[in-house]
Write a protein that holds these residues in place. Structure first.
Motif, PDB file in Angstrom:
ATOM      1  N   ASP A  26       9.681 -23.803  -0.855  1.00 25.37           N
ATOM      2  CA  ASP A  26       8.905 -25.032  -1.024  1.00 25.37           C
ATOM      3  C   ASP A  26       9.240 -25.766  -2.319  1.00 25.37           C
ATOM      4  OD1 ASP A  26       7.868 -23.284  -2.845  1.00 25.37           O
ATOM      5  OD2 ASP A  26       5.786 -23.464  -2.208  1.00 25.37           O
ATOM      6  N   SER A  30       7.119 -32.049  -4.304  1.00 28.61           N
ATOM      7  CA  SER A  30       5.679 -31.842  -4.427  1.00 28.61           C
ATOM      8  C   SER A  30       5.043 -31.817  -3.036  1.00 28.61           C
ATOM      9  CB  SER A  30       5.057 -32.966  -5.250  1.00 28.61           C
ATOM     10  OG  SER A  30       5.156 -34.202  -4.546  1.00 28.61           O
ATOM     11  N   ALA A  31       3.756 -31.423  -3.002  1.00 32.90           N
ATOM     12  CA  ALA A  31       3.029 -31.430  -1.732  1.00 32.90           C
ATOM     13  C   ALA A  31       2.957 -32.834  -1.156  1.00 32.90           C
ATOM     14  CB  ALA A  31       1.622 -30.866  -1.941  1.00 32.90           C
ATOM     15  N   GLU A  32       2.869 -33.836  -2.031  1.00 35.57           N
ATOM     16  CA  GLU A  32       2.821 -35.218  -1.559  1.00 35.57           C
ATOM     17  C   GLU A  32       4.158 -35.626  -0.944  1.00 35.57           C
ATOM     18  OE1 GLU A  32       1.796 -34.179  -4.556  1.00 35.57           O
ATOM     19  OE2 GLU A  32      -0.361 -34.274  -4.067  1.00 35.57           O
ATOM     20  N   ASP A  35       4.440 -34.026   2.184  1.00 32.27           N
ATOM     21  CA  ASP A  35       3.280 -34.371   3.011  1.00 32.27           C
ATOM     22  C   ASP A  35       2.790 -33.124   3.750  1.00 32.27           C
ATOM     23  OD1 ASP A  35       1.230 -35.690   4.302  1.00 32.27           O
ATOM     24  OD2 ASP A  35       2.525 -36.448   5.913  1.00 32.27           O
ATOM     25  N   THR A  36       2.556 -32.077   2.979  1.00 36.68           N
ATOM     26  CA  THR A  36       2.100 -30.843   3.617  1.00 36.68           C
ATOM     27  C   THR A  36       0.714 -30.974   4.256  1.00 36.68           C
ATOM     28  OG1 THR A  36       1.480 -30.080   1.390  1.00 36.68           O
ATOM     29  CG2 THR A  36       3.531 -29.258   2.309  1.00 36.68           C
ATOM     30  N   PRO A  37      -0.227 -31.764   3.703  1.00 36.26           N
ATOM     31  CA  PRO A  37      -1.483 -31.925   4.443  1.00 36.26           C
ATOM     32  C   PRO A  37      -1.262 -32.519   5.836  1.00 36.26           C
ATOM     33  CG  PRO A  37      -1.777 -32.619   2.174  1.00 36.26           C
ATOM     34  CD  PRO A  37      -0.301 -32.402   2.376  1.00 36.26           C
ATOM     35  N   ARG A  57       2.898 -25.569  -1.269  1.00 35.39           N
ATOM     36  CA  ARG A  57       2.792 -26.343  -2.505  1.00 35.39           C
ATOM     37  C   ARG A  57       1.493 -27.147  -2.566  1.00 35.39           C
ATOM     38  NH1 ARG A  57       6.918 -25.814  -5.699  1.00 35.39           N
ATOM     39  NH2 ARG A  57       6.197 -27.449  -7.091  1.00 35.39           N
ATOM     40  N   HIS A  58       0.461 -26.578  -2.009  1.00 41.51           N
ATOM     41  CA  HIS A  58      -0.847 -27.235  -2.027  1.00 41.51           C
ATOM     42  C   HIS A  58      -1.887 -26.133  -2.090  1.00 41.51           C
ATOM     43  CE1 HIS A  58      -4.334 -29.593  -0.885  1.00 41.51           C
ATOM     44  NE2 HIS A  58      -3.624 -30.687  -0.997  1.00 41.51           N
ATOM     45  N   ASN A  60      -4.980 -25.740  -1.482  1.00 34.87           N
ATOM     46  CA  ASN A  60      -6.023 -25.532  -0.481  1.00 34.87           C
ATOM     47  C   ASN A  60      -5.481 -25.297   0.920  1.00 34.87           C
ATOM     48  OD1 ASN A  60      -8.077 -25.937  -2.423  1.00 34.87           O
ATOM     49  ND2 ASN A  60      -7.875 -28.152  -2.196  1.00 34.87           N
TER      50      ASN A  60
END
Length: 204
Positions: A26, A30-32, A35-37, A57-58, A60
């Motif tokens: 990962d 970044s998580a952004e 777009d891991t969410p 990478r997030h 939660n």
């Protein structure tokens, strides 16, 4: 990251029901940026009830932790598994010094006593076969687990750290002690309450 989302979508739609997706590598974004969410929302819509590890990478996202090579100290209250290698590399290296079966048993016992899983890496040769020295380690650990399965499957973590010099698990009224470095003159167990009805040697 449309390409990664498209590939994950393909995995989630082309192979039937999937129980678990294990993410790795990962780093680099970044998580952004990943777009891991959004990816997790897509996965859970396509594969309801799926289990995901925490390498997204997030903070939660993901259902369980995956520490590598070094076991965490002390009791844990989350779901987790130790990712480990037979030697020092994740790939096959001819002549590499591998952990002995007794070492693997110790790591495995410590993981079970802390409520974790043990994810042990296997490194096939170029033709897909398994090197004899690696097979020997897996067979040895597997044989130990079979002999002591009553103390492993369906159990919970046993005594808190410091009350027994080894690992322990429990089930209902039974406490299972995993003693390392045998032979020894005595086993010392602290902190027990109530009467001990009997003590047996599980393997025999």
């Amino acid at each position: 990251m449309a390409r990664s989302h498209a590939r994950v979508r393909h995995l989630c739609t082309a192979y039937g029901k999937i129980d678990l997706l294990w993410f790795d590598a990962d780093w680099g974004h970044s998580a952004e940026e990943w777009d891991t969410p959004g990816m997790v929302a897509m996965i859970e819509k396509l594969q309801p009830g799926i289990v995901l590890n925490n390498r997204l990478r997030h903070g939660n996202l993901g259902h369980y932790a995956t520490p590598e090579q070094t076991a965490p100290l002390g009791p844990r209250h989350d779901s987790w598994e130790l990712c480990d290698t037979l030697g020092s590399a994740w790939w096959y290296e001819k002549g590499e010094t591998l952990k002995e079966v007794s070492h693997l048993v110790r790591i495995f016992g410590d993981m079970v006593s802390q409520g974790g899983n043990y994810l042990l890496n296997l490194s096939p040769l170029g033709d897909g076969t398994i090197a004899p020295e690696q097979r020997e380690r897996f067979d040895g650990l597997g044989a130990w687990i079979v002999r002591h399965s009553e103390a492993i499957y369906g159990t919970r973590p046993g005594l808190p750290p410091g009350l027994f010099n080894g690992a322990s698990t429990r089930r209902k009224g039974a406490l299972y002690l995993i003693a390392y470095d045998r032979p020894r003159d005595e086993l010392v167990v602290k902190g027990l309450r109530g009467r001990i009805a009997r003590a047996t040697h599980l393997a025999s």
